[in-house]
Design an enzyme around this catalytic site. Structure first.
Site, PDB file in Angstrom:
ATOM      1  CD  GLU A 108      -5.545 -37.484 -39.326  1.00 14.69           C
ATOM      2  OE1 GLU A 108      -4.532 -37.378 -40.156  1.00 14.69           O
ATOM      3  OE2 GLU A 108      -5.297 -37.160 -38.126  1.00 14.69           O
ATOM      4  CB  CYS A 121      11.027 -34.941 -34.078  1.00 14.25           C
ATOM      5  SG  CYS A 121      12.218 -35.608 -35.083  1.00 14.25           S
ATOM      6  CB  CYS A 161      17.854 -34.335 -29.680  1.00 15.85           C
ATOM      7  SG  CYS A 161      17.603 -33.946 -31.515  1.00 15.85           S
ATOM      8  CB  CYS A 218      13.677 -36.372 -28.085  1.00 12.00           C
ATOM      9  SG  CYS A 218      12.717 -37.746 -29.123  1.00 12.00           S
ATOM     10  CB  CYS A 268      17.312 -40.697 -32.416  1.00 12.45           C
ATOM     11  SG  CYS A 268      17.072 -39.733 -33.813  1.00 12.45           S
TER      12      CYS A 268
HETATM   13  S1  SF4 Z   1      16.132 -37.732 -31.060  1.00 14.00           S
HETATM   14 FE1  SF4 Z   1      15.655 -38.072 -32.885  1.00 14.00          FE
HETATM   15  S2  SF4 Z   1      13.536 -38.191 -32.828  1.00 14.00           S
HETATM   16 FE2  SF4 Z   1      13.960 -37.162 -30.988  1.00 14.00          FE
HETATM   17  S3  SF4 Z   1      13.955 -35.163 -31.553  1.00 14.00           S
HETATM   18 FE3  SF4 Z   1      15.985 -35.722 -31.926  1.00 14.00          FE
HETATM   19  S4  SF4 Z   1      15.956 -36.421 -34.191  1.00 14.00           S
HETATM   20 FE4  SF4 Z   1      13.951 -36.381 -33.547  1.00 14.00          FE
END
Ligand code: SF4
Length: 366
Positions: free
Chosen positions: A52, A211, A218, A221, A227
């Site tokens: 970390e 992201c 997206c 995602c 989102c």
């Molecule tokens: S949907 Fe939202 S959280 Fe997912 S990659 Fe795109 S911007 Fe990022």
């Protein structure tokens, strides 16, 4: 009569309301999360802490070889605590932000002396240790101890600013405060110890692999249905940009004094300030000052050569370095042996070197 557009907007709002952030994230993590990082096998507080700290401002691919080398030299916190600072800085050379290495060493000594070599598991105690901020403490607490504690590192900030459409640069205290509120609200309290650790890893992985800063994925995602940035086609507006400031520029002359044995004169910088505790080349305002110093302190001067200027960029200023290579024909005895030495690249010295100094020493060798 509702139009098709309003119906679609309502459907999206309904999805956003029923969407469970943690469920979606953990479901995605089970299939796509990173489970073979070197610090995950086995997971121990020492290994999690080390990774970390190294990962602060540095990407996983860069950290892996450093992490592996550190573990070879210091298999546990006691070994790290006992090591000379020069050895720690030497192994850190190239990773940057050297205060992290000095704090890492201090923290290991404190864990060894005050905690009997055992890391505390609670965030409050962890944040009292050198180099451990709130997010790092939460990461250690959740990954190594299975505590339900949200984190907020750079990757997570990016995910949350986009998911919740939080305006402003995340480095601003009020924006960071708003992000902590979201981070805590998204984190369920009833997860098992293992799932707490998984959740923390999952949100870091989402930021690092989907992201991402540029070209977020997206369409694959797990957060896309709720989102805000994605739904409003404003992903490129988040996170807000850092207010632009012109970085000041400074110039310096670095003395590369080389004796007949091919050794270079180095001195150790003070513990605080730029390159604190690292070994460096003496710096001067002008080439004449460098020559005067060389004559007065190091020995009889031979050939003098000015090398092309190189630029090193710090977070808060740019440094233009003009190296002056001076052959020292007959060398004098070192005046401050604790803080000065003649360095031989192939010798036994294990020193932490500032990045441009390392580059210059390699240039001499080649
Ligand atoms: S949907 Fe939202 S959280 Fe997912 S990659 Fe795109 S911007 Fe990022």
């Amino acid at each position: 009569m509702p139009t098709a557009k309003t119906k679609a907007a309502k459907a999206k709002t309904a999805t956003a309301k029923t969407f469970n952030f943690a469920d979606a994230l953990l479901h995605w993590f089970d299939q796509h999360g990173r489970k073979n990082l070197p610090w995950q096998h086995p997971i121990t507080p020492y290994r999690v802490w080390l990774s970390e700290v190294m990962l602060q401002q540095t990407q996983v691919e860069t950290v892996i070889p450093y992490f592996t080398r550190f573990l070879e030299h210091f298999p546990n916190v006691e070994d790290l605590a006992k090591a000379p600072q020069d050895e720690v800085l030497h192994l850190w050379t190239g990773l940057g932000y050297y205060a992290r290495a000095r704090n890492l060493h201090k923290c290991a000594q404190q864990i060894s002396e005050e905690f009997g070599g055992e890391f505390p598991g609670d965030v409050e105690t962890l944040t009292t240790l050198p180099g451990i901020g709130r997010s790092t403490a939460c990461a250690i607490s959740s990954i190594a101890f299975g505590q339900s504690t949200a984190i907020l590192d750079g990757n997570v900030k990016r995910v949350l600013t986009r998911f919740h459409a939080v305006d402003g640069w995340p480095g601003l205290p009020k924006v960071e405060k708003a992000l902590w509120v979201h981070a805590n609200a998204n984190m369920p309290e009833d997860l098992s110890r293992q799932r707490c650790a998984d959740y923390t890893q999952a949100i870091m992985d989402l930021g690092a692999t989907l992201c991402t800063r540029s070209k977020p994925a997206c369409l694959i995602c797990p957060m896309q249905t709720a989102c805000k940035a994605h739904l409003t086609h404003t992903v490129d507006q988040f996170p807000g940009k850092k207010p632009k400031k012109t970085i000041p520029e400074k110039s310096t002359v670095m003395l590369l004094a080389e004796n007949k044995q091919g050794e270079i004169f180095l001195y150790q910088r003070p513990q605080t300030g730029i390159w604190g505790g690292l070994w460096s080349l003496p710096e001067f305002d002008s080439q004449d000052d460098a020559i005067t110093y060389c004559v007065a302190k190091l020995g009889k001067v031979g050939e003098i050569e000015t090398w092309p200027t190189l630029t090193h960029v710090f977070s808060h200023y740019k440094l233009h370095i003009t190296p002056v290579h001076i052959a020292v024909k007959t060398k004098r005895a070192i005046q401050e042996p604790d803080q000065q030495l003649w360095y031989s690249a192939g010798g036994s010295h294990k020193l932490g070197l500032a990045a441009p100094v390392k580059k210059l020493l390699q240039a001499i060798d080649n």
